[in-house]
Design a protein around this motif. Structure first.
Motif, short mmCIF file in Angstrom:
data_model
loop_
_atom_site.label_atom_id
_atom_site.label_comp_id
_atom_site.label_asym_id
_atom_site.label_seq_id
_atom_site.Cartn_x
_atom_site.Cartn_y
_atom_site.Cartn_z
N ARG A 66 -0.74 -2.55 -7.07
CA ARG A 66 -1.21 -3.19 -5.84
C ARG A 66 -1.50 -4.66 -6.08
O ARG A 66 -1.12 -5.53 -5.30
CB ARG A 66 -2.47 -2.49 -5.31
N TYR B 193 1.78 -6.49 -6.38
CA TYR B 193 2.38 -6.65 -5.05
C TYR B 193 1.69 -7.77 -4.28
O TYR B 193 2.34 -8.58 -3.62
CB TYR B 193 2.29 -5.35 -4.25
N GLN B 194 0.36 -7.81 -4.34
CA GLN B 194 -0.38 -8.83 -3.60
C GLN B 194 -0.05 -10.24 -4.12
O GLN B 194 0.09 -11.18 -3.34
CB GLN B 194 -1.88 -8.56 -3.67
N ARG C 248 2.79 -11.08 -5.59
CA ARG C 248 4.17 -11.35 -5.17
C ARG C 248 4.25 -11.73 -3.70
O ARG C 248 5.03 -12.61 -3.32
CB ARG C 248 5.07 -10.15 -5.46
N LEU D 16 8.56 -5.82 0.71
CA LEU D 16 7.40 -5.74 -0.18
C LEU D 16 6.15 -5.33 0.59
O LEU D 16 5.34 -4.53 0.10
CB LEU D 16 7.19 -7.08 -0.88
N LYS E 19 6.10 -1.61 1.11
CA LYS E 19 5.69 -0.92 -0.12
C LYS E 19 4.19 -1.05 -0.34
O LYS E 19 3.52 -0.08 -0.72
CB LYS E 19 6.43 -1.51 -1.33
N LEU E 20 3.66 -2.25 -0.11
CA LEU E 20 2.22 -2.49 -0.30
C LEU E 20 1.39 -1.65 0.66
O LEU E 20 0.39 -1.05 0.26
CB LEU E 20 1.91 -3.99 -0.11
#
Length: 153
Positions: free
Chosen positions: A10, A13-14, A16, A50, A53-54
């Motif tokens: 997580r 992802y954040q 990115r 993305l 997905k997050l």
């Protein structure tokens, strides 16, 4: 996947998402006649993928936190809330001590004298107790994160 791994993912992802946002902002406008360094449409597609997905990952983390018990009467979600409140209280009291112990130099007897009206020693002891409670609860949470499987939908 373990809950701790999901939390690390997580965070990745954040980061990115933030990087993609910045890249998109840098390439959304160019001088007339120039080309952007990266195609905004491709960046938007990557960002959208993305974010999907997050969203799923965060939902799975939240579901896991709501259904995982840290002990007989306390769920992980509640323990996280308690830890956050202890941390917030500790921060407030630490800032209070900073204010209370700030030195005000007087250059003459006619200047206003400030006095501290709280018990700094007692307040510091309370901060130390809060810090210990925070650490103990955080250790339990971290341990459970590595033992708990992520509940996926």
């Amino acid at each position: 996947m373990k809950l701790a791994e999901a939390l690390i993912l997580r965070s990745d992802y954040q980061k990115r998402v933030e990087q993609l946002k910045n890249r998109l902002f840098q390439n959304v406008r160019v001088q007339e006649g120039d080309q952007p360094n990266e195609e905004p449409k491709v960046l938007v597609e990557e960002l959208t993928e993305l974010l999907v997905k997050l969203e799923k990952l965060i939902q799975d983390i939240n579901r896991t936190n709501l259904h995982t018990k840290i002990d007989q009467s306390l769920y992980l979600a509640d323990a996280l809330t308690t830890r956050d409140i202890i941390g917030q209280e500790r921060k407030i009291y630490s800032e209070l001590i900073e204010q209370a112990t700030e030195r005000h130099d007087r250059y003459s007897r006619s200047e206003i004298k400030y006095v501290t009206i709280i018990q700094v020693k007692d307040t510091q002891k309370h901060i130390d107790e809060l810090s210990q409670k925070y650490r103990l609860l955080d250790v339990k949470i971290q341990e459970l994160n590595w033992k708990t499987d992520l509940i996926e939908k």
